[in-house]
Design a protein around this motif. Structure first.
Motif, PDB file in Angstrom:
ATOM      1  N   HIS A  57       1.832   5.138  22.988  1.00  0.00           N
ATOM      2  CA  HIS A  57       1.717   3.618  23.433  1.00  0.00           C
ATOM      3  C   HIS A  57       1.411   2.763  22.348  1.00  0.00           C
ATOM      4  N   GLU A  58       0.649   3.700  20.332  1.00  0.00           N
ATOM      5  CA  GLU A  58       0.538   3.028  19.997  1.00  0.00           C
ATOM      6  C   GLU A  58       1.251   3.849  18.498  1.00  0.00           C
ATOM      7  N   VAL A  59       1.614   3.686  17.989  1.00  0.00           N
ATOM      8  CA  VAL A  59       2.092   4.454  16.502  1.00  0.00           C
ATOM      9  C   VAL A  59       1.830   3.573  15.039  1.00  0.00           C
ATOM     10  N   LEU A  60       0.425   3.984  14.536  1.00  0.00           N
ATOM     11  CA  LEU A  60      -0.191   3.406  13.904  1.00  0.00           C
ATOM     12  C   LEU A  60       0.114   3.520  12.018  1.00  0.00           C
ATOM     13  N   LEU A  61       0.458   3.369  11.239  1.00  0.00           N
ATOM     14  CA  LEU A  61       0.628   3.483  10.061  1.00  0.00           C
ATOM     15  C   LEU A  61      -0.510   3.269   9.235  1.00  0.00           C
ATOM     16  N   VAL A  62      -0.540   3.984   8.759  1.00  0.00           N
ATOM     17  CA  VAL A  62      -2.408   3.971   7.734  1.00  0.00           C
ATOM     18  C   VAL A  62      -1.852   3.599   6.220  1.00  0.00           C
ATOM     19  N   VAL A  63      -2.211   2.380   6.523  1.00  0.00           N
ATOM     20  CA  VAL A  63      -2.426   1.853   4.513  1.00  0.00           C
ATOM     21  C   VAL A  63      -3.389   2.165   3.757  1.00  0.00           C
ATOM     22  N   ASP A  64      -3.549   2.796   2.523  1.00  0.00           N
ATOM     23  CA  ASP A  64      -4.484   2.742   2.153  1.00  0.00           C
ATOM     24  C   ASP A  64      -4.584   1.425   1.472  1.00  0.00           C
ATOM     25  N   ALA A  65      -5.626   0.845   1.167  1.00  0.00           N
ATOM     26  CA  ALA A  65      -5.817  -0.559   0.705  1.00  0.00           C
ATOM     27  C   ALA A  65      -5.776  -0.847  -0.728  1.00  0.00           C
ATOM     28  N   MET A  66      -5.697   0.367  -1.287  1.00  0.00           N
ATOM     29  CA  MET A  66      -5.482   0.669  -3.035  1.00  0.00           C
ATOM     30  C   MET A  66      -3.979   0.971  -3.317  1.00  0.00           C
ATOM     31  N   ALA A  67      -3.347   0.476  -2.012  1.00  0.00           N
ATOM     32  CA  ALA A  67      -1.545   0.968  -2.685  1.00  0.00           C
ATOM     33  C   ALA A  67      -1.713  -0.118  -3.574  1.00  0.00           C
ATOM     34  N   GLY A  68      -0.011   0.358  -4.013  1.00  0.00           N
ATOM     35  CA  GLY A  68       0.556  -1.283  -4.924  1.00  0.00           C
ATOM     36  C   GLY A  68       2.305  -1.215  -4.051  1.00  0.00           C
ATOM     37  N   GLN A  69       2.943  -2.082  -5.864  1.00  0.00           N
ATOM     38  CA  GLN A  69       3.680  -2.300  -4.716  1.00  0.00           C
ATOM     39  C   GLN A  69       5.001  -1.035  -3.616  1.00  0.00           C
ATOM     40  N   ASP A  70       4.842  -0.181  -4.293  1.00  0.00           N
ATOM     41  CA  ASP A  70       5.310   1.054  -3.479  1.00  0.00           C
ATOM     42  C   ASP A  70       4.919   0.783  -1.962  1.00  0.00           C
ATOM     43  N   ALA A  71       4.165  -0.270  -1.477  1.00  0.00           N
ATOM     44  CA  ALA A  71       3.436   0.513  -0.464  1.00  0.00           C
ATOM     45  C   ALA A  71       4.507  -0.120   0.522  1.00  0.00           C
ATOM     46  N   VAL A  72       5.156  -1.376   0.557  1.00  0.00           N
ATOM     47  CA  VAL A  72       6.138  -2.116   1.409  1.00  0.00           C
ATOM     48  C   VAL A  72       7.524  -1.047   0.810  1.00  0.00           C
ATOM     49  N   ASP A  73       7.441  -0.200   0.297  1.00  0.00           N
ATOM     50  CA  ASP A  73       8.786   0.455   0.767  1.00  0.00           C
ATOM     51  C   ASP A  73       9.040   1.816   1.524  1.00  0.00           C
ATOM     52  N   SER A  74       7.494   2.369   0.950  1.00  0.00           N
ATOM     53  CA  SER A  74       7.319   3.445   2.218  1.00  0.00           C
ATOM     54  C   SER A  74       7.104   3.193   3.581  1.00  0.00           C
ATOM     55  N   ALA A  75       6.190   1.545   3.704  1.00  0.00           N
ATOM     56  CA  ALA A  75       6.167   1.082   5.237  1.00  0.00           C
ATOM     57  C   ALA A  75       7.530   0.872   5.855  1.00  0.00           C
ATOM     58  N   SER A  76       8.071   0.468   5.002  1.00  0.00           N
ATOM     59  CA  SER A  76       9.019  -0.255   5.671  1.00  0.00           C
ATOM     60  C   SER A  76      10.654   1.189   6.323  1.00  0.00           C
ATOM     61  N   ALA A  77       9.973   2.747   5.546  1.00  0.00           N
ATOM     62  CA  ALA A  77      11.222   3.569   5.497  1.00  0.00           C
ATOM     63  C   ALA A  77      10.176   4.602   6.626  1.00  0.00           C
ATOM     64  N   PHE A  78       8.891   4.413   7.003  1.00  0.00           N
ATOM     65  CA  PHE A  78       7.794   4.721   7.891  1.00  0.00           C
ATOM     66  C   PHE A  78       8.474   3.987   9.355  1.00  0.00           C
ATOM     67  N   HIS A  79       9.247   2.568   9.208  1.00  0.00           N
ATOM     68  CA  HIS A  79       9.320   1.874  11.017  1.00  0.00           C
ATOM     69  C   HIS A  79      11.158   2.117  11.147  1.00  0.00           C
ATOM     70  N   ALA A  80      11.464   2.401   9.899  1.00  0.00           N
ATOM     71  CA  ALA A  80      12.575   2.522   9.983  1.00  0.00           C
ATOM     72  C   ALA A  80      12.983   3.718  11.154  1.00  0.00           C
ATOM     73  N   ARG A  81      12.194   4.693  10.991  1.00  0.00           N
ATOM     74  CA  ARG A  81      12.162   6.322  11.505  1.00  0.00           C
ATOM     75  C   ARG A  81      11.386   6.127  12.712  1.00  0.00           C
ATOM     76  N   LEU A  82      10.293   5.373  12.631  1.00  0.00           N
ATOM     77  CA  LEU A  82       9.126   5.098  13.650  1.00  0.00           C
ATOM     78  C   LEU A  82       9.441   4.470  14.628  1.00  0.00           C
ATOM     79  N   PRO A  83       8.861   4.061  16.046  1.00  0.00           N
ATOM     80  CA  PRO A  83       8.865   2.768  16.153  1.00  0.00           C
ATOM     81  C   PRO A  83       7.457   2.306  16.347  1.00  0.00           C
ATOM     82  N   LEU A  84       7.042   2.116  14.642  1.00  0.00           N
ATOM     83  CA  LEU A  84       5.829   1.142  14.599  1.00  0.00           C
ATOM     84  C   LEU A  84       4.773   0.434  15.614  1.00  0.00           C
ATOM     85  N   THR A  85       4.000   0.238  16.085  1.00  0.00           N
ATOM     86  CA  THR A  85       3.738  -0.569  16.190  1.00  0.00           C
ATOM     87  C   THR A  85       2.294  -1.980  16.038  1.00  0.00           C
TER      88      THR A  85
END
Lengths: 306, 446
Positions: B213-241
């Motif tokens: 019912h929930e797919v949660l992506l855990v993001v490190d608060a200290m992450a840099g510019q790449d966070a968007v690219d990696s999150a987008s890639a996870f989002h493309a493969r998983l139904p992130l909620t």
């Protein structure tokens, strides 16, 4: 675990990023520099996590040269940028030690940066080069951190001394140094608990580990390696400042460079704190820890051609 | 977290406020500063550009250049743009109509999944739910041991999967959870790189098998510019909620949170704020934007107070506070309660305009030492002295100092601070009476 190709190199690990954003910057060799191209270069550098305080003056310089007509072609512009960046990273990558044994290396950093994995990989590296390393599990705080390093020790076939959960990490390191002397180990590699650099008490505990280590062997620790997550952004600079102030960091390790992040935040750290980047984590396997090679590292940001 | 971003933006806005009118040059200069502040806070470059363009367009559209309150308007426009980017109001976690509710955590290595899994189990347990943890990280050495240890600390059961059939085991264990009286299943998965094809397939299989019912992506608060690219890639493969922002208790400026939400459209739902297992909070985008802009976060403060402070005492004290009838006795009992609410500096940051003061506060053991000293001084006073400190003359001061093991100057300092505090309260009180303070939930209407 899906295997990365055997003999991974910095270039091949960092090259994964090239097809992406910056890859588009590099077309034909005789391409002319344009305003748009300079904008793209700026974007690429910022997106590699280089600090805006470094990128802004660099770009101002390039734009001046472009305006006066001194900078005409893309290869020339790239060469200038590469030269600047490579020079910024120059430093001695050899691990320190003044001949006294055992040499003591502390591995420190924030939570989740990759300390335990780095400690194990470093042990393997030293063992392969003929040393007799001893691993020390001094992260007595995180649940099962000790078991994690113990499994790694088994995997890389290096002896280990472990603390007890919630035990005093400084005492663990102290005892390990004595044990290493008795057993004839040449280098002690201690994995410490992850701690955010803003937590006063935890940083104080780290300070104590360093002081107690000095009592175990005069002049120790020889090396305090700060492990920085390659995917980290500008906060890495704060981390480096605080850890250096508390634990007298002597060198940096940048991890997780096998993804698409490029670790550009490290430039500001090297510039401000004059700390060398000694090792890079470029994969998940035991041998995926390699000495820093500035040219290869920068080539991960800027493709080699041109 | 976020202080430095908020400092930078505030000094930019201060300069802007200093101008009688905002010229187009002033606006562009301010926006240049905003750009640098956001980039230094690790906000993704694309997001920064978009935000700057939006603010500029709106500012010109609202004719701030001709207005005498132009600077205020710019601040408001930036505030609104940040709130929009963060996603408006809080989004609650989904709950299945028929148990079990299944939550899968995903993310890069070291982002904080295992700790988040345990914290989430703890949060739900406190709400009366009956969570079950599934340890599905079969790769990182001792990851399962870690979750088992945390589960033991919480009294929450933990089940491990067989490495040879991760996806089907997760589905089987989740499906049978209600038979054991567990209504919520939290699945901790291995950390993985978004470009690691076989590992991404593995988690896609887990999600397909367990239908969470929930797919949660855990993001490190200290992450840099790449966070968007990696999150987008996870989002493309998983139904992130939803997103979980981990390690937000450091001084990272957390720009990744702004960016990932903005680029993927996936709402931030939870935020990790400390090492302890109760340090996970529901994420409130609107409140965060206020904190980023140094406007304080009264709502979170009030909620924390409600959680830890006896309601009746709190109302009574709030009334006294605003009427400046607050005595040293009240101060003492408040100190005890504040100690339960968390570090003083954190609390001050939530009060509008107090961020700067928070920075002057000592941290850790030093703060505790001072707190103990204040307690000792107050408890060495008589009842009459606590109710009316003006009776405390020189000889009483000497007695109090001797009784509390402090010096007369320590006592003087405390009394001086208390007097200043009362003066401040009087101002607050009259502001409230004149309607300049909004009514706060949990506080009596004045």
């Amino acid at each position: 675990m899906p295997a990365s190709a055997a003999g991974v190199t910095i270039e091949s690990a960092l090259a994964k990023t090239r097809g992406g954003f910056l890859g588009r910057l590099f077309g034909r060799g005789d391409e002319k520099v344009t305003g748009d191209w300079l904008d793209s270069l700026e974007e690429g550098l910022l997106r590699a996590d280089l600090s805006v305080s470094l990128v802004d003056p660099l770009m101002a310089q390039l734009r001046d040269l472009f305006a006066t007509g001194e900078l005409k072609t893309v290869p020339k512009a790239l060469a200038a940028v590469r030269e600047t960046l490579v020079a910024a990273l120059a430093g001695d990558v050899r691990l320190r030690g003044d001949g006294k044994t055992p040499r003591v290396i502390l591995v420190v950093g924030v939570n989740g940066s990759g300390k335990t994995t780095t400690a194990a990989k470093l042990a393997k590296r030293l063992k392969d080069s003929g040393e007799r390393p001893l691993l020390v599990a001094a992260d007595t705080f995180r649940a099962a951190a000790i078991q994690q390093l113990e499994r790694w020790a088994e995997r890389v076939d290096v002896p280990i001394v472990s603390g007890k959960p919630d035990g005093d990490p400084a005492a663990v390191v102290f005892d390990a140094v004595s044990a290493a002397t008795a057993r004839g180990n040449t280098t002690v590699i201690a994995d410490t608990a992850g701690r955010l650099h803003t937590k006063g008490q935890l940083m104080e505990e780290l300070g104590k580990i360093v002081r107690v280590t000095a009592r175990a062997r005069e002049g120790a620790p020889d090396e305090v390696l700060l492990v920085l997550d390659g995917t980290a952004g500008q906060n890495a600079i704060q981390q480096a400042r605080q850890f250096t102030a508390t634990a007298a960091v002597t060198g940096l390790v940048v991890t997780k460079l096998d993804g698409t992040a490029k670790g550009g935040a490290v430039f500001a750290i090297v510039q401000e704190l004059k700390l060398p980047v000694k090792l890079l984590g470029v994969g998940e396997k035991a041998e995926d820890l390699v000495p820093m090679d500035p040219t290869a590292f920068v080539n991960g940001l800027l493709p080699a051609s041109g | 977290m976020f202080e430095q971003l908020s400092d930078r933006l505030n000094s930019t806005f201060e300069r802007l406020r200093g101008r009688p009118r905002v010229s187009e040059g002033d606006l562009d200069e301010a926006l240049r500063d905003v750009r640098v502040a956001l980039l230094e806070a690790d906000v993704n470059l694309k997001v920064v550009r978009q935000l700057i363009a939006t603010v500029r367009e709106r500012a010109l559209g609202e004719r701030v250049l001709e207005s005498i309150t132009g600077a205020q308007q710019v601040v408001k426009i930036v505030h609104d743009a940040i709130v929009e980017m963060l996603g408006g109001t809080a989004t609650p976690l989904a709950r299945a109509e028929r148990p079990p509710t299944v939550v899968v955590l995903a993310g890069l290595q070291g982002s904080g999944k295992t700790t988040t899994a345990a914290k989430l189990a703890n949060m739900l347990r406190k709400q009366g739910r009956k969570p079950l943890l599934i340890a599905a990280d079969v790769y990182r050495p001792a990851a399962i041991d870690q979750l088992v240890t945390l589960g033991k600390q919480l009294g929450v059961p933990v089940r491990a999967v067989d490495p040879s059939r991760v996806a089907s085991d997760v589905a089987t264990i989740a499906a049978s959870a209600p038979l054991e009286g567990r209504d919520t299943v939290i699945v901790d998965t291995a950390g993985r790189l978004h470009i690691d094809e076989s590992m991404m397939s593995e988690i896609a299989e887990v999600v397909a098998a367990v239908k969470p019912h929930e797919v949660l992506l855990v993001v490190d608060a200290m992450a840099g510019q790449d966070a968007v690219d990696s999150a987008s890639a996870f989002h493309a493969r998983l139904p992130l909620t939803g997103l979980v922002l981990a390690k937000a208790d450091g001084d990272a400026r957390g720009g990744a949170s702004l960016s990932v939400r903005a680029v993927t459209g996936v709402p931030l739902k939870l935020i990790g704020t400390g090492e302890k297992l109760d340090a996970l909070e529901v994420f409130h985008p609107d409140r965060l934007a206020q904190r980023i802009l140094g406007m304080g976060d009264i709502l979170t403060l009030v909620e924390r107070a409600q959680e830890h402070v006896d309601q009746k005492t709190a109302e009574e004290q709030a009334r006294k506070f605003l009427e400046a009838q607050f005595t040293l006795d009240d101060f003492y009992s408040q100190l005890q309660q504040v100690k339960k609410m968390g570090p003083l500096g954190d609390l001050l940051k939530m009060i509008p305009g107090m961020g700067a003061m928070a920075k002057q506060l000592p941290e850790g053991p030093e703060a505790e030492r001072q707190m103990r000293q204040i307690e000792a001084i107050i408890s060495s006073m008589t009842r009459g002295e606590r109710a009316d400190p003006t009776v405390i003359n020189g000889s009483r001061r000497k007695r109090i100092a001797a009784g509390s093991g402090t010096t007369v100057s320590d006592v003087n300092q405390l009394l001086k601070q208390f007097a200043e505090m009362r003066k401040l309260m009087k101002q607050f009180g009259s502001m409230a009476k004149s309607g300049r303070l909004p009514r706060m939930p949990g506080m009596p209407r004045l």
